[in-house]
Design a protein around this motif. Structure first.
Motif: not given
Length: 325
Positions: A162-181
């Motif tokens: 999955v990582a080699e496909q360029g896809v990151r697995l990120m938790s909702l907690a890690e994405l909390a700073a994304d204003p569009d989450r």
């Protein structure tokens, strides 16, 4: 026996109601604050009613009826009926059932549904409904896995791919700073649920209502819920979010999977399985625990995936339906 009184539930009744619900549904304990939150966050456009049965000043049963907020139709309702174990087989359930049915008929309801399991504690409830003309309209399987007994190292290659496909697995907690989450997840969830073979036609909730029901749910575990973030062109609705899987923690001892899905354009690449493995690994790192998941019987792809992950079937959930004239 003392006479039985039926009345609409009040907030002051919630501790007693939570106790009854926890006794009749031991796998899913309920707290008074859960009932209060249900009332506080419910879409005001949807009808909901709780009726309690009281005997000698003690609440001995509760019935609920309300609109189906997942697949809303003004004539379709969901219901539930629970009687304290010490007062079962004494006419309490029959009285509550008649009262709920009266309210439904007054509102012009055409259909009412409920969910019961194949577990022993639901056997009497299933028989109660079947005697009154209810029929099973849908089945869903419950499965579970204990991460403390699972060797997740066997999925190292999957996560690497999955990582080699360029896809990151990120938790909702890690994405909390994304204003569009929240907005992106709302749109992603809507797209994914339309492909779930649930036997229902889902209704899209407003962003505000969806956030209240999903992301603001106190049982949601953001650090265990993961989003697949791609590196391709950004979609105007979902951005770079191409899939996600959520996990909540019940008041009991287990965790449960909410939604797991991947956009059609990214299926067949192992992302859904990788999302679950990422959550299982994080839970394992926190000490581990039992995870339950629920899948509709036609959803062969997800059932097969869960079996490959090590989930084992524990029960069948039956959606009972009654047509009202």
């Amino acid at each position: 026996m003392p006479s039985l009184t039926l009345r609409e539930a009040q907030r002051s009744d919630f501790p007693a109601l939570a106790e009854i619900l926890s006794l009749t549904q031991p796998d899913w304990p309920t707290g008074a604050e859960d009932l209060q939150r249900q009332d506080d966050t419910r879409d005001p456009a949807h009808f909901a009613l709780r009726v309690v049965a009281e005997q000698a000043g003690q609440i001995v049963g509760v019935g609920h009826v309300g609109h189906d907020d997942f697949a809303f139709e003004p004539w379709r309702y969901w219901s539930a009926l629970d009687v304290h174990p010490d007062f079962q087989r004494q006419g309490v359930g029959t009285a509550l059932y008649s009262e709920l049915k009266r309210h439904l008929q007054e509102r012009g309801a055409r259909e009412v549904r409920t969910m019961l399991s194949s577990k022993p504690q639901d056997a009497a409830g299933r028989a109660f409904l079947e005697r009154r003309g209810w029929r099973v309209g849908w089945e869903r399987f419950e499965s579970q896995l204990d991460t403390r007994d699972t060797d997740l190292s066997t999925f190292d290659g999957l996560l690497t791919g999955v990582a080699e496909q360029g896809v990151r697995l990120m938790s909702l907690a890690e994405l909390a700073a994304d204003p569009d989450r929240d907005r992106r997840l709302h749109e992603l969830d809507w797209l994914l649920f339309q492909d779930v073979p649930s036997g229902l036609t889902p209704t899209k909730k407003s962003l505000d209502q969806w956030v209240k029901d999903e992301l603001a749910d106190p049982q949601l575990r953001p650090e265990l819920s993961f989003v697949a973030v791609g590196d391709g062109p950004s979609d105007p609705l979902t951005g770079s979010y191409v899939g996600y899987s959520t996990i909540g923690k019940s008041r009991g001892e287990h965790y449960y999977i909410g939604m797991t899905g991947v956009l059609r354009s990214h299926r067949g690449r192992g992302l859904a399985k990788a999302l679950k493995v990422a959550a299982m690994r994080e839970l394992q790192a926190q000490g581990g625990g039992v995870i339950k998941t629920f899948n509709d019987t036609p959803n062969r792809a997800m059932l097969t995936m869960n079996e490959a992950l090590g989930f084992q079937r524990t029960a069948t959930m039956y959606r009972y339906e009654l047509e009202l004239s």
